[in-house]
Structure formats: C-alpha cells, structure tokens
Design an enzyme around this catalytic site. Structure first.
Site, PDB file in Angstrom:
ATOM      1  N   GLU A  12      12.154 -42.715 -13.042  1.00  0.00           N
ATOM      2  CA  GLU A  12      12.246 -42.470 -11.599  1.00  0.00           C
ATOM      3  C   GLU A  12      12.950 -43.593 -10.846  1.00  0.00           C
ATOM      4  O   GLU A  12      13.093 -43.551  -9.631  1.00  0.00           O
ATOM      5  CB  GLU A  12      10.855 -42.220 -10.999  1.00  0.00           C
ATOM      6  CG  GLU A  12       9.919 -43.410 -11.059  1.00  0.00           C
ATOM      7  CD  GLU A  12       9.105 -43.539 -12.342  1.00  0.00           C
ATOM      8  OE1 GLU A  12       7.998 -44.091 -12.269  1.00  0.00           O
ATOM      9  OE2 GLU A  12       9.568 -43.102 -13.420  1.00  0.00           O
ATOM     10  N   LEU A  14      13.592 -47.572  -9.430  1.00  0.00           N
ATOM     11  CA  LEU A  14      12.740 -48.539  -8.733  1.00  0.00           C
ATOM     12  C   LEU A  14      12.220 -47.926  -7.441  1.00  0.00           C
ATOM     13  O   LEU A  14      12.630 -48.298  -6.342  1.00  0.00           O
ATOM     14  CB  LEU A  14      13.511 -49.827  -8.454  1.00  0.00           C
ATOM     15  CG  LEU A  14      13.568 -50.806  -9.616  1.00  0.00           C
ATOM     16  CD1 LEU A  14      14.500 -51.963  -9.293  1.00  0.00           C
ATOM     17  CD2 LEU A  14      12.197 -51.328  -9.957  1.00  0.00           C
ATOM     18  N   HIS A  15      11.334 -46.973  -7.585  1.00  0.00           N
ATOM     19  CA  HIS A  15      10.730 -46.294  -6.442  1.00  0.00           C
ATOM     20  C   HIS A  15       9.218 -46.343  -6.570  1.00  0.00           C
ATOM     21  O   HIS A  15       8.689 -46.359  -7.681  1.00  0.00           O
ATOM     22  CB  HIS A  15      11.201 -44.839  -6.379  1.00  0.00           C
ATOM     23  CG  HIS A  15      12.682 -44.730  -6.228  1.00  0.00           C
ATOM     24  ND1 HIS A  15      13.321 -44.957  -5.040  1.00  0.00           N
ATOM     25  CD2 HIS A  15      13.653 -44.454  -7.124  1.00  0.00           C
ATOM     26  CE1 HIS A  15      14.618 -44.817  -5.201  1.00  0.00           C
ATOM     27  NE2 HIS A  15      14.852 -44.519  -6.471  1.00  0.00           N
ATOM     28  N   ALA A  16       8.532 -46.397  -5.458  1.00  0.00           N
ATOM     29  CA  ALA A  16       7.072 -46.354  -5.374  1.00  0.00           C
ATOM     30  C   ALA A  16       6.382 -47.282  -6.378  1.00  0.00           C
ATOM     31  O   ALA A  16       6.484 -48.490  -6.265  1.00  0.00           O
ATOM     32  CB  ALA A  16       6.584 -44.919  -5.492  1.00  0.00           C
ATOM     33  N   PRO A  18       6.868 -48.134  -9.684  1.00  0.00           N
ATOM     34  CA  PRO A  18       7.661 -49.131 -10.415  1.00  0.00           C
ATOM     35  C   PRO A  18       8.131 -50.277  -9.511  1.00  0.00           C
ATOM     36  O   PRO A  18       8.130 -51.435  -9.924  1.00  0.00           O
ATOM     37  CB  PRO A  18       8.843 -48.327 -10.948  1.00  0.00           C
ATOM     38  CG  PRO A  18       8.319 -46.941 -11.077  1.00  0.00           C
ATOM     39  CD  PRO A  18       7.395 -46.777  -9.907  1.00  0.00           C
TER      40      PRO A  18
END
Length: 93
Positions: A12, A14-16, A18
C-alpha cells in the site's frame, strides 16, 4: 552525506500504518533523516504529514539521507524496514 536508495516494500506504499511505523522508527533513530522520492524534494522523515505528503507507492524508489553522526547505521535500519515492509524496526540489520 550518507544515503540509501530503496524500493518501498509495503504493497500500500507509505500510507497510514506503514507511514506511522516508518516515522516512529525515524524518530527513534536519534539522527535527523530526510526522505524523498527519487526525483523529489527531501522532507523530514520524522514528520507524519511530510511522509504522507510524499505519496510513495509500493515498489517506488525512495531516498533516505542524513549528515549526522551515526547516519550509516540509522539509514541501514530504516532502509531494511522500508524494503522489507516490516511491521516494526528490526533490532539488527
């Protein structure tokens, strides 16, 4: 300046979650680190908003950099975290 180029291992990007894991690890490293897309402007790796603002996708290359003492070890650990998409910072490289 020490630098590491690494591909984002989280599917996914580098979102939320991670990004949160990465920012905590960058802060815990104890050295100032910047992160950038390979063709972008570096931002503070300890800033959640800055990291989310990169919009780094899974498989995309990013650049980690630092000029501080201890940068080599810190960047190795952060690069491993990003490349392998780990859920926490590894104790050893």
């Amino acid at each position: 300046m020490a630098e590491r180029r690494v591909n984002v291992g989280w599917a996914e990007g580098l979102h939320a979650r991670p990004a949160s894991i990465f920012v905590r690890a960058a802060t815990a490293s104890g050295v100032p680190v910047t992160i950038a897309k390979s063709d972008g402007t570096p931002v503070n790796a300890a800033s959640m908003l800055a990291v989310l603002g990169l919009g780094a996708q899974g498989g995309e290359e990013i650049v980690l950099a630092s000029e501080a003492d201890g940068a080599e070890v810190a960047l190795d650990r952060l690069a491993k975290l990003v490349a392998e998409g780990l859920d926490e910072l590894p104790e050893t490289v």
